[in-house]
Scaffold this active site. Structure first.
Site, PDB file in Angstrom:
ATOM      1  N   LYS A  58      73.972 -34.871  23.788  1.00  0.00           N
ATOM      2  CA  LYS A  58      73.031 -35.682  24.706  1.00  0.00           C
ATOM      3  C   LYS A  58      71.926 -36.593  24.088  1.00  0.00           C
ATOM      4  CE  LYS A  58      74.281 -35.172  28.047  1.00  0.00           C
ATOM      5  NZ  LYS A  58      75.742 -35.960  28.422  1.00  0.00           N
ATOM      6  N   THR A  61      74.673 -40.535  22.259  1.00  0.00           N
ATOM      7  CA  THR A  61      76.036 -40.906  21.606  1.00  0.00           C
ATOM      8  C   THR A  61      76.724 -41.921  22.235  1.00  0.00           C
ATOM      9  OG1 THR A  61      76.208 -38.291  21.923  1.00  0.00           O
ATOM     10  CG2 THR A  61      78.147 -39.397  20.776  1.00  0.00           C
ATOM     11  N   LYS A 117      83.874 -39.483  16.721  1.00  0.00           N
ATOM     12  CA  LYS A 117      82.659 -38.737  17.358  1.00  0.00           C
ATOM     13  C   LYS A 117      82.864 -37.347  16.720  1.00  0.00           C
ATOM     14  CE  LYS A 117      80.896 -36.996  21.878  1.00  0.00           C
ATOM     15  NZ  LYS A 117      80.929 -37.046  23.522  1.00  0.00           N
ATOM     16  N   HIS A 119      79.944 -33.652  17.322  1.00  0.00           N
ATOM     17  CA  HIS A 119      78.705 -32.962  17.611  1.00  0.00           C
ATOM     18  C   HIS A 119      78.437 -32.094  16.678  1.00  0.00           C
ATOM     19  CE1 HIS A 119      77.709 -35.114  21.148  1.00  0.00           C
ATOM     20  NE2 HIS A 119      78.543 -34.178  22.079  1.00  0.00           N
ATOM     21  N   SER A 149      68.744 -32.962  29.614  1.00  0.00           N
ATOM     22  CA  SER A 149      69.942 -33.849  29.669  1.00  0.00           C
ATOM     23  C   SER A 149      70.877 -32.872  29.569  1.00  0.00           C
ATOM     24  CB  SER A 149      69.916 -34.880  28.845  1.00  0.00           C
ATOM     25  OG  SER A 149      71.210 -35.713  28.762  1.00  0.00           O
ATOM     26  N   PHE A 266      76.772 -38.667  34.643  1.00  0.00           N
ATOM     27  CA  PHE A 266      76.654 -38.652  33.403  1.00  0.00           C
ATOM     28  C   PHE A 266      75.557 -39.474  32.782  1.00  0.00           C
ATOM     29  CE2 PHE A 266      77.389 -40.394  29.153  1.00  0.00           C
ATOM     30  CZ  PHE A 266      77.892 -38.885  28.512  1.00  0.00           C
TER      31      PHE A 266
HETATM   32  S1  PPS Z   1      77.416 -36.686  25.386  1.00  0.00           S
HETATM   33  O1  PPS Z   1      77.962 -35.927  26.347  1.00  0.00           O
HETATM   34  O2  PPS Z   1      76.659 -35.587  24.114  1.00  0.00           O
HETATM   35  O3  PPS Z   1      78.303 -37.269  24.432  1.00  0.00           O
HETATM   36  O4  PPS Z   1      76.040 -37.294  25.791  1.00  0.00           O
HETATM   37  P1  PPS Z   1      75.299 -38.398  25.121  1.00  0.00           P
HETATM   38  O5  PPS Z   1      76.105 -39.736  25.493  1.00  0.00           O
HETATM   39  O6  PPS Z   1      74.949 -38.258  23.871  1.00  0.00           O
HETATM   40  O7  PPS Z   1      74.004 -38.564  26.009  1.00  0.00           O
HETATM   41  C1  PPS Z   1      73.912 -39.027  27.382  1.00  0.00           C
HETATM   42  C2  PPS Z   1      72.410 -39.187  27.561  1.00  0.00           C
HETATM   43  O8  PPS Z   1      72.134 -40.469  27.011  1.00  0.00           O
HETATM   44  C3  PPS Z   1      71.819 -41.244  28.273  1.00  0.00           C
HETATM   45  N1  PPS Z   1      72.240 -42.812  27.982  1.00  0.00           N
HETATM   46  C4  PPS Z   1      71.399 -43.994  27.824  1.00  0.00           C
HETATM   47  N2  PPS Z   1      70.158 -43.872  27.829  1.00  0.00           N
HETATM   48  C5  PPS Z   1      69.485 -45.134  27.632  1.00  0.00           C
HETATM   49  N3  PPS Z   1      70.270 -46.281  27.595  1.00  0.00           N
HETATM   50  C6  PPS Z   1      71.570 -46.271  27.484  1.00  0.00           C
HETATM   51  N4  PPS Z   1      72.333 -47.390  27.445  1.00  0.00           N
HETATM   52  C7  PPS Z   1      72.182 -44.909  27.740  1.00  0.00           C
HETATM   53  N5  PPS Z   1      73.450 -44.381  27.760  1.00  0.00           N
HETATM   54  C8  PPS Z   1      73.708 -42.922  28.063  1.00  0.00           C
HETATM   55  C9  PPS Z   1      72.275 -40.759  29.599  1.00  0.00           C
HETATM   56  O9  PPS Z   1      71.694 -41.105  30.626  1.00  0.00           O
HETATM   57  C10 PPS Z   1      71.930 -39.323  29.205  1.00  0.00           C
HETATM   58  O10 PPS Z   1      70.799 -38.974  29.186  1.00  0.00           O
HETATM   59  P2  PPS Z   1      69.829 -38.442  30.499  1.00  0.00           P
HETATM   60  O11 PPS Z   1      68.521 -37.928  29.875  1.00  0.00           O
HETATM   61  O12 PPS Z   1      70.692 -37.250  30.973  1.00  0.00           O
HETATM   62  O13 PPS Z   1      70.020 -39.535  31.467  1.00  0.00           O
END
Ligand code: PPS
Length: 306
Positions: A58, A61, A117, A119, A149, A266
């Site tokens: 979260k 990634t 990828k 984690h 998240s 997501f």
């Molecule tokens: S995972 O499942 O671990 O691969 O998830 P990950 O992609 O690391 O994290 C998902 C969170 O990142 C937010 N997200 C973004 N935030 C800002 N800008 C962009 N472009 C973006 N893309 C993904 C996504 O909304 C999740 O955070 P939360 O707080 O739940 O919204």
């Protein structure tokens, strides 16, 4: 009926994916299918031109994956829409029962240059990445937004252990009793090693504050040279609102039996500071106390608001 490890299938009926249990490997909590297959995963052979995207869950990634793919494809959005995110980027930790092969098999079938990828915390990353001197991009996100998240993600991802109530999850997170273990150990582990390997250490909060600045850091790290017009396209294509509507980035192509996005999407909020809508005053105090203890002695600093 709930089945595990029954090989691949593209037809995924309701109930075909079941929630994991946690098991530990070298003291790190992992979903059981990853833990049971860790021996094979640890022997994964990296190639020198692999790029490893390493994060605690979260942390952003998917965001950094999309940024890197746009850089590799010199700003061509259509090329980046060639397949969903979970097909474009092998996730070596995973050993799914349906839809895609084990992450290491997926990676072996992916042509170079691969964007992989993980984690895993630093010490569980397959050694070959360090032997091959691969470049690594690590993205860290502040713990308070991460736990919120992660809680919503674990509710909707039916392969993850049942998160229980928010109160229970909050305590489990502080104790490292969630998939991929302790956030504290994870962010510190890569921070401590960042100058000994080719690791670019980024922060989600910096990416929110100034995406163009952080994207330029990634371009430099990858030794690419892109004109301003392409950088602007990357900033736009990887913004939260554009990615939220992009089926190749928002995981909406995964069946409900795997990701039940009717529970929580997501691409949920994509903000810094959403934790304030979830933490009670008492939880915040408890969190800060544990944080102080677990982060003592490190130069690593996070922002929980912008
Ligand atoms: S995972 O499942 O671990 O691969 O998830 P990950 O992609 O690391 O994290 C998902 C969170 O990142 C937010 N997200 C973004 N935030 C800002 N800008 C962009 N472009 C973006 N893309 C993904 C996504 O909304 C999740 O955070 P939360 O707080 O739940 O919204």
């Amino acid at each position: 009926m709930c089945k595990k490890m029954e090989g691949m299938s593209v037809d995924i009926p309701e109930g075909a994916v079941c929630r994991s249990e946690l098991k530990t490997v070298e003291g790190v909590a992992l979903v059981d299918t990853t833990a049971d297959n860790y021996d094979a995963i640890s022997k994964f052979q990296a190639r020198p031109d692999d790029l490893l995207i390493a994060t605690y869950p979260k942390a952003g990634t998917t965001w950094i994956q999309e940024i890197v793919d746009m850089i590799y494809n010199e700003g061509d959005e259509e090329k980046c829409k060639r397949a969903p995110v979970f097909i474009r980027f092998p996730f070596i930790d995973l050993w799914p029962s349906v839809l895609i092969p084990p992450g290491i098999v997926h990676a072996e079938r992916t042509p170079s240059p691969r964007i992989i990828k993980t984690h895993f915390p630093f010490q569980l990353v397959p050694k070959s990445f360090w032997e091959q001197n691969c470049k690594v991009i690590y993205v860290a996100r502040n713990a308070k937004d991460t736990v919120v998240s992660f809680y919503y993600f674990d509710k909707m991802n039916r392969g993850q252990p049942d998160p229980g109530t928010w109160e229970e999850y909050f305590l489990n997170f502080l104790q490292g009793n969630v998939s991929w273990g302790s956030w504290f150990d994870h962010v510190r582990g890569f921070w401590d090693k960042k100058d000994k390997h080719r690791i670019l250490y980024l922060f989600y909060e910096d990416m929110k504050e100034n995406p163009e600045r952080e994207i330029r850091k990634v371009i430099t790290f990858l030794e690419k040279d892109l004109p301003d017009s392409v950088v602007n396209k990357i900033v736009h294509h990887t913004s939260f609102l554009v990615m939220k509507e992009n089926p190749m980035a928002n995981y909406s192509t995964l069946p409900k039996a795997v990701f039940d996005q009717s529970t929580s999407v997501f691409m949920r909020k994509g903000q810094v500071g959403d934790w304030k809508n979830h933490f009670t005053v008492a939880q915040n105090e408890e969190f800060d106390e544990v944080y102080k203890e677990k982060m003592s002695g490190t130069s690593l600093r996070f922002r929980t608001v912008l």
